[in-house]
Design a protein around this motif. Structure first.
Motif, PDB file in Angstrom:
ATOM      1  N   LEU A   1       8.368  -7.752 -11.491  1.00 47.25           N
ATOM      2  CA  LEU A   1       7.266  -7.252 -10.674  1.00 47.25           C
ATOM      3  C   LEU A   1       6.838  -8.257  -9.613  1.00 47.25           C
ATOM      4  CD1 LEU A   1       5.118  -5.397 -13.337  1.00 47.25           C
ATOM      5  CD2 LEU A   1       6.582  -4.421 -11.574  1.00 47.25           C
ATOM      6  N   ASN A   2       7.769  -9.104  -9.180  1.00 51.85           N
ATOM      7  CA  ASN A   2       7.483 -10.003  -8.066  1.00 51.85           C
ATOM      8  C   ASN A   2       8.001  -9.348  -6.801  1.00 51.85           C
ATOM      9  OD1 ASN A   2       7.573 -12.069  -6.074  1.00 51.85           O
ATOM     10  ND2 ASN A   2       7.463 -13.609  -7.694  1.00 51.85           N
ATOM     11  N   ALA A   3       7.075  -8.867  -5.957  1.00 51.78           N
ATOM     12  CA  ALA A   3       7.460  -8.115  -4.760  1.00 51.78           C
ATOM     13  C   ALA A   3       8.170  -8.986  -3.745  1.00 51.78           C
ATOM     14  CB  ALA A   3       6.214  -7.477  -4.120  1.00 51.78           C
ATOM     15  N   LYS A   4       8.012 -10.296  -3.876  1.00 57.17           N
ATOM     16  CA  LYS A   4       8.693 -11.183  -2.949  1.00 57.17           C
ATOM     17  C   LYS A   4      10.158 -11.329  -3.323  1.00 57.17           C
ATOM     18  CE  LYS A   4       7.573 -15.348  -0.334  1.00 57.17           C
ATOM     19  NZ  LYS A   4       6.683 -16.514  -0.246  1.00 57.17           N
ATOM     20  N   LYS A   5      10.469 -11.041  -4.582  1.00 58.47           N
ATOM     21  CA  LYS A   5      11.832 -11.211  -5.049  1.00 58.47           C
ATOM     22  C   LYS A   5      12.563  -9.888  -5.189  1.00 58.47           C
ATOM     23  CE  LYS A   5      10.792 -15.448  -7.572  1.00 58.47           C
ATOM     24  NZ  LYS A   5      10.826 -16.125  -8.879  1.00 58.47           N
ATOM     25  N   VAL A   6      11.877  -8.800  -4.999  1.00 63.36           N
ATOM     26  CA  VAL A   6      12.513  -7.504  -5.154  1.00 63.36           C
ATOM     27  C   VAL A   6      13.268  -7.204  -3.894  1.00 63.36           C
ATOM     28  CG1 VAL A   6      12.113  -5.044  -5.390  1.00 63.36           C
ATOM     29  CG2 VAL A   6      10.785  -6.642  -6.732  1.00 63.36           C
ATOM     30  N   GLY A   7      14.487  -7.039  -3.856  1.00 63.75           N
ATOM     31  CA  GLY A   7      15.192  -6.574  -2.642  1.00 63.75           C
ATOM     32  C   GLY A   7      14.778  -5.111  -2.503  1.00 63.75           C
TER      33      GLY A   7
ATOM     34  N   PRO B   1       6.049   3.821  -4.753  1.00 66.37           N
ATOM     35  CA  PRO B   1       7.322   3.109  -4.792  1.00 66.37           C
ATOM     36  C   PRO B   1       7.097   1.618  -4.584  1.00 66.37           C
ATOM     37  CG  PRO B   1       7.531   5.078  -3.458  1.00 66.37           C
ATOM     38  CD  PRO B   1       6.062   4.901  -3.737  1.00 66.37           C
ATOM     39  N   PHE B   2       7.902   0.807  -5.258  1.00 69.17           N
ATOM     40  CA  PHE B   2       7.731  -0.645  -5.255  1.00 69.17           C
ATOM     41  C   PHE B   2       8.864  -1.280  -4.458  1.00 69.17           C
ATOM     42  CE2 PHE B   2       8.348  -4.757  -7.656  1.00 69.17           C
ATOM     43  CZ  PHE B   2       7.188  -5.359  -7.186  1.00 69.17           C
ATOM     44  N   TYR B   3       8.507  -1.823  -3.297  1.00 67.69           N
ATOM     45  CA  TYR B   3       9.486  -2.439  -2.401  1.00 67.69           C
ATOM     46  C   TYR B   3       9.221  -3.936  -2.269  1.00 67.69           C
ATOM     47  CZ  TYR B   3      10.581   2.359  -0.996  1.00 67.69           C
ATOM     48  OH  TYR B   3      10.954   3.686  -0.992  1.00 67.69           O
ATOM     49  N   GLY B   4      10.209  -4.643  -1.762  1.00 65.70           N
ATOM     50  CA  GLY B   4      10.023  -6.053  -1.469  1.00 65.70           C
ATOM     51  C   GLY B   4       9.078  -6.245  -0.299  1.00 65.70           C
ATOM     52  N   LEU B   5       8.518  -7.443  -0.203  1.00 63.56           N
ATOM     53  CA  LEU B   5       7.542  -7.712   0.854  1.00 63.56           C
ATOM     54  C   LEU B   5       8.153  -7.674   2.248  1.00 63.56           C
ATOM     55  CD1 LEU B   5       5.353 -10.550  -0.712  1.00 63.56           C
ATOM     56  CD2 LEU B   5       4.933  -8.082  -0.655  1.00 63.56           C
ATOM     57  N   TYR B   6       9.482  -7.694   2.330  1.00 63.85           N
ATOM     58  CA  TYR B   6      10.116  -7.567   3.646  1.00 63.85           C
ATOM     59  C   TYR B   6       9.842  -6.195   4.255  1.00 63.85           C
ATOM     60  CZ  TYR B   6      13.543  -4.791   1.131  1.00 63.85           C
ATOM     61  OH  TYR B   6      14.133  -3.821   0.363  1.00 63.85           O
ATOM     62  N   ALA B   7       9.572  -5.199   3.414  1.00 60.80           N
ATOM     63  CA  ALA B   7       9.256  -3.850   3.898  1.00 60.80           C
ATOM     64  C   ALA B   7       7.772  -3.816   4.230  1.00 60.80           C
ATOM     65  CB  ALA B   7       9.622  -2.806   2.850  1.00 60.80           C
ATOM     66  N   ASP B   8       7.411  -4.346   5.411  1.00 61.38           N
ATOM     67  CA  ASP B   8       5.993  -4.574   5.699  1.00 61.38           C
ATOM     68  C   ASP B   8       5.199  -3.297   5.902  1.00 61.38           C
ATOM     69  OD1 ASP B   8       7.236  -3.957   8.091  1.00 61.38           O
ATOM     70  OD2 ASP B   8       6.301  -5.574   9.237  1.00 61.38           O
ATOM     71  N   LYS B   9       5.866  -2.160   6.114  1.00 60.95           N
ATOM     72  CA  LYS B   9       5.140  -0.903   6.270  1.00 60.95           C
ATOM     73  C   LYS B   9       5.041  -0.122   4.970  1.00 60.95           C
ATOM     74  CE  LYS B   9       6.305  -0.313  11.180  1.00 60.95           C
ATOM     75  NZ  LYS B   9       4.925  -0.597  11.619  1.00 60.95           N
TER      76      LYS B   9
ATOM     77  N   GLY C   1      -1.782 -15.114  -0.247  1.00 65.71           N
ATOM     78  CA  GLY C   1      -0.464 -15.407  -0.797  1.00 65.71           C
ATOM     79  C   GLY C   1      -0.484 -16.391  -1.946  1.00 65.71           C
ATOM     80  N   ASP C   2      -1.566 -16.422  -2.701  1.00 62.95           N
ATOM     81  CA  ASP C   2      -1.695 -17.392  -3.783  1.00 62.95           C
ATOM     82  C   ASP C   2      -0.701 -17.158  -4.915  1.00 62.95           C
ATOM     83  OD1 ASP C   2      -3.821 -18.659  -2.488  1.00 62.95           O
ATOM     84  OD2 ASP C   2      -5.318 -17.361  -3.435  1.00 62.95           O
ATOM     85  N   PHE C   3      -0.246 -15.907  -5.082  1.00 63.23           N
ATOM     86  CA  PHE C   3       0.601 -15.567  -6.230  1.00 63.23           C
ATOM     87  C   PHE C   3       2.063 -15.389  -5.851  1.00 63.23           C
ATOM     88  CE2 PHE C   3      -3.648 -13.580  -7.195  1.00 63.23           C
ATOM     89  CZ  PHE C   3      -4.095 -14.653  -7.956  1.00 63.23           C
ATOM     90  N   ASP C   4       2.410 -15.743  -4.632  1.00 61.25           N
ATOM     91  CA  ASP C   4       3.807 -15.768  -4.198  1.00 61.25           C
ATOM     92  C   ASP C   4       4.528 -14.444  -4.463  1.00 61.25           C
ATOM     93  OD1 ASP C   4       5.894 -17.113  -2.921  1.00 61.25           O
ATOM     94  OD2 ASP C   4       6.803 -17.710  -4.822  1.00 61.25           O
ATOM     95  N   GLY C   5       3.840 -13.342  -4.229  1.00 60.03           N
ATOM     96  CA  GLY C   5       4.452 -12.029  -4.360  1.00 60.03           C
ATOM     97  C   GLY C   5       4.441 -11.442  -5.755  1.00 60.03           C
ATOM     98  N   ASP C   6       3.910 -12.167  -6.746  1.00 61.29           N
ATOM     99  CA  ASP C   6       3.975 -11.727  -8.138  1.00 61.29           C
ATOM    100  C   ASP C   6       2.744 -10.880  -8.479  1.00 61.29           C
ATOM    101  OD1 ASP C   6       4.245 -11.385 -10.850  1.00 61.29           O
ATOM    102  OD2 ASP C   6       4.847 -13.461 -11.238  1.00 61.29           O
ATOM    103  N   PHE C   7       2.953  -9.555  -8.575  1.00 63.91           N
ATOM    104  CA  PHE C   7       1.859  -8.651  -8.919  1.00 63.91           C
ATOM    105  C   PHE C   7       1.243  -9.013 -10.271  1.00 63.91           C
ATOM    106  CE2 PHE C   7       2.906  -5.399  -5.689  1.00 63.91           C
ATOM    107  CZ  PHE C   7       1.637  -4.892  -5.430  1.00 63.91           C
TER     108      PHE C   7
END
Length: 234
Positions: free
Chosen positions: A3-9, A86-94, A108-114
């Motif tokens: 569940l880390n959105a920064k690591k989810v492709g 739907p759960f996308y990576g943070l690269y999908a900014d929209k 950004g304190d949690f580095d993408g980790d929900f």
């Protein structure tokens, strides 16, 4: 899935019926994150869509409460409202999941980790949508709370809940409503999953496991720019 959105492709049937929440913006805290697994998606603009990872986010309204049979507020039972997306990576900014994450963790304190964001204060804007003869409370948007307001925001009344299908907590899973458990068990990655094995074996995973940084998962495809991926009546 991690569940880390920064690591989810569930609730009982004997509860007093509650009126719809009046539309407006409410102070709240993120109280629950439920990993729904890989789910089929509704067609968009007449075109089929690929399956996508989904999550359910639930917010506890800090100053809006359930009412008893006499119309009195139950201050130990704040209202909850959920949304599925739907759960996308943070690269999908929209993508809506990206917008939600950025509102919950604006610095950004949690580095993408929900999973690390549970309990965070947030402003939730609620609307009422009619589907046939029934009116549902839905989330229009959420926004970051000003630091000075966040400092005064009441703490959660209910314990936070997290279900990460990479390390499922059976106590959390078994407490979910039946329809939600069924949805999770029909996700496209359920067969052979950690949850299926845990349910078959009757064992539980360590309670602390879901809170750890999740392992990288295959990135989902970017979301369409202006797609309405919500409007879920639950």
């Amino acid at each position: 899935m991690g569940l880390n959105a920064k690591k989810v492709g569930g609730g009982g049937s004997n509860r007093t019926p509650q009126a719809n929440i009046e539309p407006g913006t409410y102070p709240a805290r993120l109280v629950q994150i439920i990993d729904l697994g890989l789910q089929a998606q509704r067609p968009y603009q007449g075109k089929d869509k690929a399956p996508a990872q989904e999550i359910m986010l639930t917010y506890e309204l800090v100053d809006t409460f359930m009412l008893d049979e006499n119309g009195e507020e139950l201050t130990d039972k704040p209202r909850w409202i959920s949304e599925t997306l739907p759960f996308y990576g943070l690269y999908a900014d929209k993508a809506k999941s990206t917008q939600r994450y950025n509102a919950i963790d604006p610095n950004g304190d949690f580095d993408g980790d929900f999973t690390k964001a549970i309990g965070q204060p947030i402003n939730v804007t609620i609307v009422n949508n009619a589907v046939g003869e029934k009116v549902y409370d839905n989330i229009a948007t959420i926004s970051a709370m000003r630091p000075r307001d966040a400092d005064k925001c009441p703490e959660l009344v209910n314990p936070p809940k997290l279900l990460d299908l990479d390390a499922p907590d059976l106590e959390v899973f078994n407490a979910l409503p039946e329809w939600l458990r069924d949805k999770i068990k029909t996700n496209l990655n359920y067969k052979g999953s950690a949850l299926e094995q845990a349910l078959a074996g009757g064992g539980d995973r360590p309670r602390s496991a879901p809170a750890k940084a999740a392992k990288p998962a295959k990135a989902a495809e970017p979301a369409p720019e202006a797609e309405d991926d919500d409007n879920n009546p639950f």
